[in-house]
Design a protein around this motif. Structure first.
Motif, PDB file in Angstrom:
ATOM      1  N   HIS A 286     -17.097  41.072  54.069  1.00 23.02           N
ATOM      2  CA  HIS A 286     -17.445  42.332  53.400  1.00 23.02           C
ATOM      3  C   HIS A 286     -18.008  42.009  52.016  1.00 23.02           C
ATOM      4  CE1 HIS A 286     -16.865  46.291  51.515  1.00 23.02           C
ATOM      5  NE2 HIS A 286     -16.970  46.759  52.750  1.00 23.02           N
TER       6      HIS A 286
ATOM      7  N   GLY B   4     -13.679  41.678  57.243  1.00 26.37           N
ATOM      8  CA  GLY B   4     -13.201  41.869  55.867  1.00 26.37           C
ATOM      9  C   GLY B   4     -13.550  40.694  54.970  1.00 26.37           C
TER      10      GLY B   4
ATOM     11  N   ASN C 186     -15.813  41.349  49.022  1.00 35.61           N
ATOM     12  CA  ASN C 186     -14.926  40.188  49.074  1.00 35.61           C
ATOM     13  C   ASN C 186     -15.647  38.846  48.908  1.00 35.61           C
ATOM     14  OD1 ASN C 186     -12.476  41.437  49.336  1.00 35.61           O
ATOM     15  ND2 ASN C 186     -12.576  41.537  51.561  1.00 35.61           N
TER      16      ASN C 186
ATOM     17  N   VAL D   2     -12.069  48.225  53.316  1.00 35.75           N
ATOM     18  CA  VAL D   2     -12.445  46.902  53.800  1.00 35.75           C
ATOM     19  C   VAL D   2     -11.762  46.643  55.144  1.00 35.75           C
ATOM     20  CG1 VAL D   2     -12.332  44.430  53.299  1.00 35.75           C
ATOM     21  CG2 VAL D   2     -12.766  46.055  51.452  1.00 35.75           C
TER      22      VAL D   2
ATOM     23  N   GLY E 114      -7.052  43.999  56.209  1.00 38.52           N
ATOM     24  CA  GLY E 114      -7.955  44.963  55.587  1.00 38.52           C
ATOM     25  C   GLY E 114      -7.200  46.067  54.870  1.00 38.52           C
TER      26      GLY E 114
END
Length: 181
Positions: free
Chosen positions: A87, A84, A90, A78, A71
């Motif tokens: 997220h 992550g 992403n 993030v 992250g």
């Protein structure tokens, strides 16, 4: 320096390097050279032995990449690992490529490889009946023609699936490299 081993970063890089290196080497070097220097039966035996490990790497590596996703250093950025990967920022650069690599590797490992192996076995049986190798030039029995067509379709789909996996791996790597300072 030893504190870096307590972070996700080295494991992420090593896993990505293993995945991309395996794919490039097998797709563009190993398979091509093996096909050129081995007799067809030996080439088939080699590929049959290599493919489970190869597709296994393509299936396991994206899981490891997701678990080791590093992250942001910023505590409000993030997060690391699966949080992550999922997220919203992403979605296209991380989640979609990793999901694609996983699914295509799994399809090759669990469906296309076994089906291709079955077709190879059926072609070998038919070769004995026909007293002619499936890859020899000239006319083939109707049964062999059907088997060759089906094998060609499965092999083509597997090759295309492998190419999609490689492209998704590169897309993920480009996204990962964009985070380097």
């Amino acid at each position: 320096m030893s504190h870096i081993l307590l972070t996700l970063a080295p494991y992420q890089v090593l896993t990505y390097g293993t995945l991309l290196g395996t794919q490039v080497f097998h797709t563009f070097i190993n398979s091509i050279l093996s096909f050129k220097v081995l007799e067809r039966p030996q080439f088939a035996t080699l590929q049959r032995a290599v493919f489970p490990a190869y597709f296994g790497i393509q299936t396991a590596a994206p899981v490891l990449l997701a678990l080791t996703y590093p992250g942001s250093k910023n505590p409000f950025g993030v997060p690391s690992s699966l949080a992550g990967v999922f997220h919203p920022s992403n979605r296209w650069g991380v989640l979609v490529p990793l999901g694609t690599i996983f699914v295509t590797g799994l399809v090759n490992l669990t469906y296309l490889l076994p089906e291709t192996n079955k077709m190879t076995d059926l072609r070998r049986e038919q070769e004995k009946k026909d007293a002619k190798a499936s890859y020899e030039k000239g006319a083939h029995s109707e049964e062999m023609a059907v088997l060759n067509k089906k094998f060609g379709q499965l092999h083509g789909i597997s090759s295309l699936t492998n190419l999609i996996t490689l492209i998704a791996t590169i897309v993920y790597g480009v996204n990962l490299s964009s985070r380097l300072e």
